[in-house]
Scaffold this motif. Structure first.
Motif, short mmCIF file in Angstrom:
data_model
loop_
_atom_site.label_atom_id
_atom_site.label_comp_id
_atom_site.label_asym_id
_atom_site.label_seq_id
_atom_site.Cartn_x
_atom_site.Cartn_y
_atom_site.Cartn_z
N PRO A 183 0.84 -1.20 0.00
CA PRO A 183 0.00 0.00 0.00
C PRO A 183 0.87 1.25 0.00
O PRO A 183 1.88 1.31 0.69
CB PRO A 183 -0.81 -0.12 1.29
CG PRO A 183 0.01 -1.02 2.17
CD PRO A 183 0.71 -1.96 1.26
N LEU A 187 -1.87 6.37 1.19
CA LEU A 187 -3.08 5.65 1.62
C LEU A 187 -3.03 5.42 3.12
O LEU A 187 -4.04 5.56 3.82
CB LEU A 187 -3.21 4.32 0.88
CG LEU A 187 -4.36 3.43 1.36
CD1 LEU A 187 -5.72 4.08 1.06
CD2 LEU A 187 -4.28 2.04 0.73
N VAL A 210 -12.39 5.35 -0.90
CA VAL A 210 -11.14 5.10 -1.61
C VAL A 210 -11.47 4.87 -3.08
O VAL A 210 -12.14 3.89 -3.42
CB VAL A 210 -10.40 3.88 -1.02
CG1 VAL A 210 -9.10 3.63 -1.78
CG2 VAL A 210 -10.12 4.09 0.46
N PRO A 212 -9.39 4.67 -6.31
CA PRO A 212 -8.06 4.71 -6.93
C PRO A 212 -8.08 4.83 -8.45
O PRO A 212 -7.20 5.45 -9.04
CB PRO A 212 -7.45 3.37 -6.50
CG PRO A 212 -8.62 2.47 -6.32
CD PRO A 212 -9.74 3.33 -5.83
N TYR A 222 -6.88 -2.37 -3.74
CA TYR A 222 -7.00 -1.40 -2.66
C TYR A 222 -7.93 -1.89 -1.55
O TYR A 222 -7.73 -1.57 -0.37
CB TYR A 222 -7.46 -0.04 -3.20
CG TYR A 222 -6.30 0.86 -3.53
CD1 TYR A 222 -5.87 1.84 -2.64
CD2 TYR A 222 -5.60 0.72 -4.72
CE1 TYR A 222 -4.80 2.65 -2.93
CE2 TYR A 222 -4.52 1.53 -5.03
CZ TYR A 222 -4.12 2.50 -4.13
OH TYR A 222 -3.04 3.29 -4.41
N VAL A 309 -14.54 1.12 -1.16
CA VAL A 309 -13.52 1.14 -2.20
C VAL A 309 -14.21 0.86 -3.53
O VAL A 309 -14.99 -0.10 -3.65
CB VAL A 309 -12.44 0.07 -1.95
CG1 VAL A 309 -11.35 0.17 -3.02
CG2 VAL A 309 -11.84 0.23 -0.55
#
Length: 603
Positions: A183, A187, A210, A212, A222, A309
């Motif tokens: 990671p 983050l 999150v 990404p 993630y 996420v």
């Protein structure tokens, strides 16, 4: 909605099929029954996904209603298109065709002889840039105002930008977008900030987003990162020793200091870390995309703390309850501002905990959000004025403050001619086309000069002798903007208008200056009357323009030198066009770099 007496105000039919026509008709009949007491009346509400097949099922159902006694010609219907800039517009207009969802919407509207079509969106760029003859081109607008406690673009990206935004450097963004096994440090910092904020507030629902990338593989990666970090941190925080000390020193202490430096009143760090350990255990971590759980819905009541996420599924229309921390290394992609703005899930009613909110953003994305604040402010003002004046949007001239780095919306739906360019700083721009009419003298700009001429002075940089030297007067920028607009579209029908080719550029300059004076009403413009109004003779070029400026000579510096650092300059050039027996007013602008910007104007 409960009417207060235990009765629902409506009867809801979700994605109904044609077999439900009798039930819908029965509810419509009871609603229209004059003998039925008001408390028993229920409005018929049909909800349907904006999908061609489902829309056509509703249309088929409506077609069946007359067989059950419903007179469609007497039935008032309100059709609400939520997220109206998405999916429903014609995305095949460039191919001289119609897209499937657009066609299905037209068919649905054709089935309802007495209806109003109401479009609802936070990003209306696409709706405003479709063809004005399109049946989905809006006729009127009503701009909604957020309630008290709302924290939006101005709050997060203007007045509290330094507190809220954490820009990822290019190397940090690259690390985040290419992470596969470890990671990224950014983050870790964002996740620690969230858990500290969660422990600090200790009540209500809070969440972290999150986002990404649009790729589902990276979203899955993630999701695993967040779960692994959370599990490890929970264990380390419960175990005194050097590993715990390292975690606190390298991750949680910097995150804590960042919150404190941003103005948050925090409990002691060690006290918070005890709560963090418990909150990690109570936090639900969920990947939301089409490859994840079959049930992608978030059951918010299951926990007061969430980390979501995902990518595109967490964009438009998805409400992230209590969103406090955002981690979004994703780049802006094609640069469509309406799409980027729809990723702003962090806006909402958060004044009670806004000091705890943070966003780690790709630098280009942060810049796009900051730019959008000014774009939206001016667009809202233009639309509010159109609404107040009762102007149909069919007649309203599309104008947007938008740097050409960005696009207003997706190209597939745009079907209106417009100019989109940047008014560049610290360089001259000329409106020098010979007008098709008899001339462009005597318009509003010259009228403005006549009002300020008594206070004008000969510019000391003009070393020529004689009476016809350049004069200058400082004029409030708002008066100049009004004069430009009155010259372009005179209310009295005056023929003293500029050439059509120059109108778009003049509108662009006026819109930009209006945006700047809205931010600072004290701004002025140095207005010059070149040669004190004496007409200069100029030969027209092959392209239909004339060369306005007088160049350098032994006794004259040249027109290009008449400007002041940091001040907008406007030169008025009165010209006799040789061989055409007409006079024209030429205009030159110079905007300082600090006030420059991009503008989109309908052709």
């Amino acid at each position: 909605m409960d009417a207060g007496d235990g009765f629902s105000a409506w009867e809801l039919f979700e994605n109904p099929k044609i077999s439900g026509a009798a039930d819908v008709a029965a509810n419509v009949a009871s609603m229209q029954d004059p003998d039925l007491p008001e408390q028993f009346r229920k409005a018929t509400v049909i909800t349907v996904m904006k999908n061609p097949a489902r829309l056509r099922r509703v249309r088929d159902l409506i077609d069946q209603l007359p067989q059950h006694g419903v007179d469609l010609a007497q039935l008032p219907v309100l059709v609400i298109d939520d997220e109206a800039d998405q999916a429903g517009l014609n995305a095949a207009v460039g191919d001289d065709d119609v897209s499937a969802t657009y066609e299905a919407i037209l068919e649905l509207r054709d089935a309802l002889p007495r209806h109003t079509y109401l479009m609802y969106t936070a990003t209306p760029q696409a709706n405003l840039l479709i063809n004005l003859a399109d049946v989905l081109s809006p006729d009127f607008v009503s701009v909604l105002t957020p309630g008290q406690g709302y924290t939006g673009g101005k709050y997060f990206f203007e007045t509290h930008r330094d507190r809220f935004v954490r820009r990822l450097t290019p190397s940090q963004a690259q690390e985040a977008l290419s992470a596969t096994t470890e990671p990224p440090e950014t983050l870790k910092r964002a996740l620690a900030s969230y858990y500290l904020a969660r422990a600090q507030r200790d009540k209500g629902r809070m969440s972290m987003l999150v986002h990404p990338s649009h790729t589902q593989d990276l979203q899955g990666t993630y999701g695993a990162f967040v779960k692994t970090l959370s599990s490890a941190w929970k264990l380390l925080l419960a175990t005194p020793g050097p590993d715990r000390d390292e975690l606190v020193a390298e991750i949680f202490d910097p995150a804590f200091q960042d919150l404190v430096d941003g103005g948050a009143v925090m409990k002691p760090l060690e006290s918070l870390l005890t709560g963090v350990r418990h909150w990690i255990g109570a936090t639900r971590i969920k990947v939301v995309n089409s490859q994840a759980d079959v049930d992608s819905e978030v059951n918010w009541s299951a926990s007061p703390s969430w980390v979501l996420v995902g990518g595109n599924k967490l964009d438009r229309g998805f409400t992230v309850e209590g969103l406090t921390t955002t981690y979004m290394p994703r780049a802006i992609g094609a640069g469509q501002v309406d799409t980027v703005q729809q990723r702003a899930r962090f806006f909402g009613y958060k004044s009670a905990y806004a000091d705890l909110c943070r966003a780690w953003l790709n630098a280009d994305t942060a810049m796009a959000f900051e730019h959008y604040v000014h774009h939206e402010k001016l667009l809202r003002r233009e639309l509010v004025e159109a609404d107040a004046a009762g102007i149909s949007l069919k007649q309203w001239k599309r104008k947007m403050l938008l740097d050409p780095t960005f696009k207003p919306t997706r190209k597939a739906v745009i079907d209106i001619d417009y100019f989109h360019d940047r008014v560049r700083g610290d360089r001259w721009m000329s409106m020098d086309r010979v007008p098709a009419a008899a001339g462009s003298r005597g318009g509003a700009l010259e009228g403005l000069w006549s009002k300020v001429a008594g206070a004008a002075e000969v510019d000391g940089r003009d070393g020529r002798s004689g009476e016809h030297r350049n004069k200058r007067a400082a004029v409030p920028m708002q008066l100049v903007v009004r004069a430009i607009l009155d010259w372009v579209t005179p209310e009295d029908g005056s023929p003293a208008v500029p050439a059509r080719e120059d109108v778009a550029l003049l509108n662009q300059v006026a819109l930009l200056l209006q945006a700047r004076v809205d931010e600072d009403p004290s701004l002025t413009v140095d207005l010059y009357s070149m040669d004190d109004g004496q007409e200069r003779s100029r030969t027209p070029n092959a392209g239909g323009s004339v060369d306005l400026p007088t160049g350098r000579s032994a006794s004259y510096k040249g027109d290009d030198h008449f400007w002041t650092e940091g001040v907008t300059s406007l030169q008025l050039h009165r010209v006799t066009v040789i061989g055409q027996h007409r006079s024209m007013l030429g205009v030159r602008f110079r905007v300082p770099r600090a006030l420059a910007g991009g503008v989109l104007v309908q052709a």
